[in-house]
Design a protein around this motif. Structure first.
Motif, PDB file in Angstrom:
ATOM      1  N   ASN A 291       5.503 -27.080  68.496  1.00 40.15           N
ATOM      2  CA  ASN A 291       5.009 -26.272  67.765  1.00 40.15           C
ATOM      3  C   ASN A 291       4.615 -27.057  66.707  1.00 40.15           C
ATOM      4  O   ASN A 291       5.586 -27.510  66.036  1.00 40.15           O
ATOM      5  CB  ASN A 291       5.772 -25.154  67.425  1.00 40.15           C
ATOM      6  N   MET A 292       3.581 -27.138  66.095  1.00 45.25           N
ATOM      7  CA  MET A 292       3.004 -28.015  65.118  1.00 45.25           C
ATOM      8  C   MET A 292       3.369 -27.418  63.598  1.00 45.25           C
ATOM      9  O   MET A 292       3.450 -27.818  62.469  1.00 45.25           O
ATOM     10  CB  MET A 292       1.632 -28.623  64.863  1.00 45.25           C
ATOM     11  N   ASP A 293       3.467 -26.038  63.578  1.00 47.83           N
ATOM     12  CA  ASP A 293       3.987 -25.502  62.431  1.00 47.83           C
ATOM     13  C   ASP A 293       5.421 -25.704  62.094  1.00 47.83           C
ATOM     14  O   ASP A 293       5.757 -25.207  60.797  1.00 47.83           O
ATOM     15  CB  ASP A 293       3.571 -24.014  62.588  1.00 47.83           C
ATOM     16  N   GLY A 294       6.110 -26.056  63.062  1.00 48.18           N
ATOM     17  CA  GLY A 294       7.668 -26.150  62.734  1.00 48.18           C
ATOM     18  C   GLY A 294       8.082 -27.553  62.103  1.00 48.18           C
ATOM     19  O   GLY A 294       7.173 -28.167  61.208  1.00 48.18           O
ATOM     20  N   ASP A 295       9.154 -27.983  62.727  1.00 45.74           N
ATOM     21  CA  ASP A 295       9.648 -29.057  62.347  1.00 45.74           C
ATOM     22  C   ASP A 295       9.364 -30.404  63.165  1.00 45.74           C
ATOM     23  O   ASP A 295       9.879 -31.451  63.208  1.00 45.74           O
ATOM     24  CB  ASP A 295      11.254 -29.269  62.510  1.00 45.74           C
ATOM     25  N   CYS A 296       8.084 -29.979  64.204  1.00 44.65           N
ATOM     26  CA  CYS A 296       7.654 -30.947  65.049  1.00 44.65           C
ATOM     27  C   CYS A 296       8.588 -31.509  66.061  1.00 44.65           C
ATOM     28  O   CYS A 296       8.363 -32.572  66.480  1.00 44.65           O
ATOM     29  CB  CYS A 296       6.879 -32.349  64.381  1.00 44.65           C
ATOM     30  N   ARG A 297       9.576 -30.730  66.458  1.00 42.36           N
ATOM     31  CA  ARG A 297      10.377 -31.166  67.444  1.00 42.36           C
ATOM     32  C   ARG A 297      10.022 -30.559  68.748  1.00 42.36           C
ATOM     33  O   ARG A 297       9.365 -29.393  68.762  1.00 42.36           O
ATOM     34  CB  ARG A 297      11.820 -30.751  67.271  1.00 42.36           C
ATOM     35  N   ALA A 298      10.176 -31.431  69.837  1.00 44.78           N
ATOM     36  CA  ALA A 298       9.494 -30.738  71.164  1.00 44.78           C
ATOM     37  C   ALA A 298      10.180 -29.493  71.447  1.00 44.78           C
ATOM     38  O   ALA A 298      11.566 -29.415  71.336  1.00 44.78           O
ATOM     39  CB  ALA A 298       9.545 -31.765  72.325  1.00 44.78           C
ATOM     40  N   ASP A 299       9.755 -28.416  72.057  1.00 46.11           N
ATOM     41  CA  ASP A 299      10.388 -27.294  72.526  1.00 46.11           C
ATOM     42  C   ASP A 299      10.030 -26.890  74.148  1.00 46.11           C
ATOM     43  O   ASP A 299      10.163 -25.741  74.188  1.00 46.11           O
ATOM     44  CB  ASP A 299       9.918 -26.288  71.550  1.00 46.11           C
ATOM     45  N   PHE A 300       9.236 -27.706  74.772  1.00 47.51           N
ATOM     46  CA  PHE A 300       9.065 -27.227  75.977  1.00 47.51           C
ATOM     47  C   PHE A 300       8.606 -28.368  76.863  1.00 47.51           C
ATOM     48  O   PHE A 300       7.906 -29.344  76.463  1.00 47.51           O
ATOM     49  CB  PHE A 300       7.851 -26.161  76.108  1.00 47.51           C
TER      50      PHE A 300
END
Length: 406
Positions: A291-300
């Motif tokens: 999610n690019m709106d967050g901290d740019c950590r992979a989430d899926f």
């Protein structure tokens, strides 16, 4: 310049020049002399007069030159700015320029994350002339060669186009990613228990599904602290779960195959194709999302990785020509005639693959045959074992499911 007046008078035996007399002993004998002096005097007056006129003419000419220098020159045709959105103005010259002029990226790259050389493209060089200019050749040269720096660098690339007697300009903004400075060997390879603990406060969005090989097939939730901003960093994040994915060497076995960006929600997907010793594994790979709106950590993570045995031999025992004969003998028509390299690349004819044949690894040749060269629906996909020549699979191209082997 002042004019000089000269007066010569011939009156009897005396000749007067400017009021002064000259005595001539014999008027008759010297008449020619008087007339000569008169002619010379007139010529002198004429020369002085002409010289003054020439001077006036030169002065006038110089004034005309100065005046012409101060006059504004005729303006050239203005340069028309072209945007990518101008593609929608169908049927216009500006839409044609927007469509024909573009930059091609290596797989996995895009304008916001460039890691390898780019290609400047004019799809219709016979229609228009295009020159390309980089605002910073230390990062991207005018030929598209990329040199990565210690930090991210944004560079403007300008395409100047001449088309139908007009000038157009299309600007591209590219971000070249910094050199990869992450030590992958220092990243911890987490166990499933560690992932459960890591996501203990995020159970609503945390889920792990295992596949038939005992590896992660799908996972949503946190699994790495790596900031994902390119295909490289997406791959790096997988080192934190490489054992759970069944992957021995992430960078060796996975190669970038594309990127997709979504607006709602704002996210980005990186796709990777699986290879084993340089041979593509048929329809197997991994995708990473964040999610690019967050901290740019992979989430899926979605994995179709197939664990190929480490000792598998990838040297074929039959040639591709022999495989084509096997396909024809099996009743799948004639081999598809390819006119050029691009056509062959589109159909992947004659390419070597590793396939998952119900859990068994096979090294195969992919062959294209047809019963009617004029009809794409009469085209067959044929898979021939590259070791023993067995025709493992054959199906009409039009009915093939691109996501499966069988």
């Amino acid at each position: 310049m002042q004019r000089q007046s000269v007066c010569i008078m011939a009156d009897g035996p005396g000749v007067y020049e400017e009021g002064q007399s000259m005595k001539i002993s014999s008027y008759r004998g010297k008449r020619k002399t008087a007339w000569l002096l008169l002619v010379l005097a007139l010529a002198s007056q004429l020369a002085v007069s002409c010289s003054a006129k020439d001077s006036d003419s030169m002065t006038q000419t110089m004034e005309q030159v100065k005046a012409s220098e101060t006059e504004p020159l005729a303006e050239e045709s203005p340069v028309i700015e072209v945007k990518e959105s101008d593609r929608e103005k169908e049927g216009t010259d500006v839409s044609r320029v927007a469509e024909i002029t573009e930059i091609e990226f290596a797989r996995g790259d895009q304008d916001k994350s460039v890691t390898r050389d780019v290609r400047f493209v004019n799809h219709a060089p016979e229609e228009m002339d295009t020159s390309w200019t980089s605002a910073d050749e230390s990062v991207i040269t005018n030929e598209g060669k990329v040199t990565r720096q210690e930090k991210d660098k944004t560079v403007t690339i300008t395409a100047d186009v001449s088309y139908n007697g007009k000038k157009y300009r299309k600007n591209f903004t590219l971000t070249v990613k910094r050199k990869l400075d992450i030590d992958v060997d220092s990243l911890e390879d987490y166990s499933l228990e560690q992932l459960d603990e890591m996501n203990s406060g995020n159970k609503e969005h945390y889920e792990v599904e295992m596949n038939d090989f005992g590896c992660i097939g799908h996972m949503s939730g946190t699994y790495s602290d790596v900031k994902v901003d390119s295909w490289e960093t997406a791959l790096v994040s997988l080192y934190n779960i490489k054992s759970l994915l069944g992957i021995r060497d992430v960078f060796e076995e996975l190669q970038p195959d594309g990127v997709a960006e979504w607006t709602e929600p704002s996210s980005r997907d990186y796709f990777f194709q699986q290879y084993y010793k340089g041979v593509e594994v048929w329809h197997c790979g991994v995708s990473v999302s964040h999610n690019m709106d967050g901290d740019c950590r992979a989430d899926f993570v979605s994995s179709g990785y197939f664990p190929v045995p480490a000792d598998m031999d990838v040297q074929p025992q039959i040639t591709v020509e022999e495989a084509r004969k096997k396909a024809e003998q099996a009743g799948y028509g004639k081999c598809f005639p390819h006119d050029d390299e691009d056509d062959e690349k589109d159909y992947d004819d004659g390419k070597l693959y590793i396939v998952n044949d119900e859990g068994k690894c096979r090294l195969v040749w992919y062959i294209t045959t047809t019963s009617n060269p004029e009809d794409v629906f009469a085209t067959y996909d044929v898979v021939v074992d590259a070791k023993n020549g067995e025709v493992v699979y054959g199906e009409l191209f039009a009915s093939r499911d691109p996501g499966t082997y069988h």
